[in-house]
Design an enzyme around this catalytic site. Structure first.
Site, PDB file in Angstrom:
ATOM      1  N   TYR A   1       0.796  -1.225   0.000  1.00  0.00           N
ATOM      2  CA  TYR A   1       0.000   0.000   0.000  1.00  0.00           C
ATOM      3  C   TYR A   1       0.830   1.277   0.000  1.00  0.00           C
ATOM      4  O   TYR A   1       0.272   2.378  -0.041  1.00  0.00           O
ATOM      5  CB  TYR A   1      -0.969  -0.003   1.181  1.00  0.00           C
ATOM      6  CG  TYR A   1      -2.288  -0.657   0.831  1.00  0.00           C
ATOM      7  CD1 TYR A   1      -3.193  -0.018  -0.015  1.00  0.00           C
ATOM      8  CD2 TYR A   1      -2.609  -1.928   1.295  1.00  0.00           C
ATOM      9  CE1 TYR A   1      -4.388  -0.621  -0.371  1.00  0.00           C
ATOM     10  CE2 TYR A   1      -3.800  -2.542   0.949  1.00  0.00           C
ATOM     11  CZ  TYR A   1      -4.688  -1.879   0.120  1.00  0.00           C
ATOM     12  OH  TYR A   1      -5.867  -2.487  -0.244  1.00  0.00           O
TER      13      TYR A   1
ATOM     14  N   GLU B   1      -3.007 -30.103   9.726  1.00  0.00           N
ATOM     15  CA  GLU B   1      -3.173 -29.364   8.467  1.00  0.00           C
ATOM     16  C   GLU B   1      -4.256 -28.290   8.562  1.00  0.00           C
ATOM     17  O   GLU B   1      -4.052 -27.159   8.141  1.00  0.00           O
ATOM     18  CB  GLU B   1      -3.521 -30.337   7.325  1.00  0.00           C
ATOM     19  CG  GLU B   1      -3.787 -29.628   5.998  1.00  0.00           C
ATOM     20  CD  GLU B   1      -4.277 -30.561   4.905  1.00  0.00           C
ATOM     21  OE1 GLU B   1      -4.740 -30.050   3.868  1.00  0.00           O
ATOM     22  OE2 GLU B   1      -4.218 -31.796   5.077  1.00  0.00           O
TER      23      GLU B   1
ATOM     24  N   ASP C   1      -4.762 -34.404   5.631  1.00  0.00           N
ATOM     25  CA  ASP C   1      -5.729 -35.147   4.827  1.00  0.00           C
ATOM     26  C   ASP C   1      -5.023 -36.251   4.048  1.00  0.00           C
ATOM     27  O   ASP C   1      -3.851 -36.120   3.673  1.00  0.00           O
ATOM     28  CB  ASP C   1      -6.433 -34.218   3.831  1.00  0.00           C
ATOM     29  CG  ASP C   1      -7.422 -33.283   4.501  1.00  0.00           C
ATOM     30  OD1 ASP C   1      -7.847 -33.564   5.627  1.00  0.00           O
ATOM     31  OD2 ASP C   1      -7.778 -32.256   3.876  1.00  0.00           O
TER      32      ASP C   1
END
Length: 394
Positions: free
Chosen positions: A137, A223, A275
Site C-alpha cells: 500500500y 493441516e 488429509d
C-alpha cells in the site's frame, strides 16, 4: 506413549546439529554435487544497509560506464532449484539473470525493485517492522497487485543474501498454537494451555519470542483449522501432553519458523496429521523440505524428520472408513500425486512411496473429517490414542 518417548529420546541423543549449506560446501568444495548453490542467512540491519549501499554504488558505476541501469537477480525458477539429500531440503542454485531498465519487458520490474529497496532501507534505518500488505500500500499504482511486490521482496532477499525477516517485513498472523507450551513474547508471559479453543496466534516476528518451555512429549502438526479446533476443544493436550500447531492449510512463514524453533528448543518429535490426499502430503513436504518459492531460505524454514501420523491411505481400510466418506480423486489430484512420486524427498522415504502408490492405485482420498462418521470425538478419543499407543507413524 512409550513409542513417543522412545522417539523423543532418540531425538535428544542426536549430537550432531543440522548441517548448513556453507558447511557442506566446505566439505565438498565450493559446489554441492557439482553445482554452485546459495542460501540466505539472518543479517543485522547495519549489514543490510551496507549491502544495499554496495548494490546501488555498483549500479551507478555500471550506468557511468555506459552499461545501463540493471540488477543481477538470482533466478528462483523451478529449474534453478535442487534437493540436497545431506541437508534433506531444497536449495537454490546460483544462476542469475539481468533485470535491465532499457528492456521493455523488465523496465517496470526494475522500477518496482528500486522502490522496494528504498522501502527496505527506510525500515532498516527506522528499526520498525511492517507486513507485506503495508509494503504493497505504499505505492499501489506502481505495484498494481500485492503478488508483484511480494515477488520482488523475495528477489531482494536473494540479492542481499538475507532472510525476509532481516528486511523487517513480516507476514500477517495466520497460524495458531495451543497446548503444553509457555514462552515470552515481547516481554509478556504466554501460556498456550489457557488460550481457549481458538489458540494463540503465532507471532509474525520471531525476534520477539523467547524462553520456550514445555513438558510436552511431542508436537502435533495439524493441516486444518477444523481438526485443530476439535483437538483444542477436547483439551487433547491434557491427556496426551503435547503442543498442537496449525498453519490452516498451506503454511505461512511464521508458522514454519515457529515449528522449527519449537523442535530445536524442546527437542521433541513432530507428528503430522493431514488429509489423505496429495495436497495433504504436499503441505507436509513444505514443512519438511521447503517450498519451491522460498528454496533460498530453506535453512531457517524447514523442520526435517516430521513423522507422517495420518490420515494415511492405508488407514482408510484399517479404520473401516465408510465408502460414503471417501472421495474419488480428481484428475488434478492424480497428476499432483504422480508429480510427488518424482520428488527426491519422497524417493528417500520408501514407506511414503508405498502409501502414495496405494492412493494412486485406489484413486481414493479422504479428509481428516471423515473420521467424524464414527462420532465427532472419534479423532481425539479413538484414532489418535490408538496411533500413539501403537507408534503408528512413518
Amino acid at each position: 506413549m512409550k513409542h513417543v518417548e522412545r522417539l523423543a529420546k532418540q531425538l535428544r541423543s542426536e549430537k550432531a546439529p543440522e548441517k548448513s549449506l556453507a558447511e557442506l560446501q566446505e566439505v565438498q568444495g565450493s559446489s554441492v554435487h557439482g553445482l554452485t548453490c546459495r542460501e540466505v542467512v539472518e543479517r543485522p540491519s547495519d549489514e543490510i544497509l551496507e549491502r544495499v549501499a554496495e548494490m546501488v554504488f555498483k549500479m551507478v558505476q555500471n550506468i557511468m560506464n555506459g552499461n545501463g541501469f540493471s540488477y543481477e537477480v538470482p533466478s528462483r525458477a523451478r529449474n534453478n532449484q535442487m534437493y540436497v539429500p545431506e541437508l534433506d531440503r531444497n536449495v537454490l542454485k546460483d544462476n542469475v539473470s539481468a533485470r535491465a531498465f532499457a528492456n521493455v519487458s523488465t523496465s517496470r520490474k526494475v522500477a518496482i525493485t528500486t522502490k522496494v529497496l528504498q522501502l527496505v532501507q527506510n525500515l532498516c534505518l527506522g528499526g520498525i517492522n511492517v507486513t507485506k500488505r503495508d509494503l504493497f500500500y505504499t505505492d499501489v499504482k506502481l505495484f498494481k497487485t500485492q503478488t508483484e511486490s511480494d515477488a520482488v521482496l523475495e528477489d531482494i532477499s536473494c540479492m542481499l543474501g538475507c532472510t525476509r525477516s532481516s528486511l523487517h517485513v513480516v507476514a500477517s498472523e495466520k497460524g495458531v498454537v495451543v497446548g503444553n507450551l509457555r514462552f515470552r513474547e515481547d516481554g509478556d508471559e504466554i501460556d498456550c494451555s489457557k488460550m481457549g479453543v481458538g489458540g494463540k496466534a503465532i507471532p509474525p516476528n520471531m525476534d520477539r519470542v523467547a524462553d520456550l518451555r514445555s513438558e510436552a512429549k511431542f508436537i502435533l502438526l495439524v493441516e486444518k483449522d477444523a481438526a485443530f479446533m476439535r483437538l483444542a476443544e477436547d483439551r487433547f493436550y491434557n491427556k496426551y501432553p503435547c503442543v498442537i500447531i496449525t498453519g490452516k492449510g498451506s503454511p505461512d512463514v511464521a508458522t514454519r519458523l515457529f515449528l522449527k524453533r519449537m523442535k530445536q528448543t524442546l527437542k521433541i518429535p513432530v507428528l503430522g496429521l493431514v488429509d489423505s490426499d496429495p495436497y495433504g502430503l504436499k503441505i507436509l513436504s513444505v514443512y519438511m523440505s521447503g517450498s519451491k518459492n522460498m528454496s533460498y531460505d530453506s535453512a531457517s524454514l524447514t523442520t526435517p524428520d516430521i513423522k507422517w501420523l495420518g490420515v494415511r491411505p492405508s488407514d482408510l481400510d484399517r479404520y473401516n472408513i465408510p465408502e460414503q466418506c471417501r472421495l474419488d480423486m480428481e484428475p488434478t489430484d492424480i497428476k499432483t500425486g504422480q508429480q510427488l512420486l518424482q520428488e527426491d524427498f519422497i524417493k528417500a522415504n520408501p514407506e511414503w512411496i508405498k502409501e502414495l502408490e496405494l492412493m494412486l492405485k485406489t484413486k481414493t482420498k479422504a479428509e481428516i473429517q471423515s473420521l467424524s462418521s464414527f462420532g465427532f470425538q472419534y479423532l481425539t478419543q479413538v484414532y489418535l490414542p490408538r496411533k500413539l499407543r501403537e507408534g503408528d507413524w512413518i
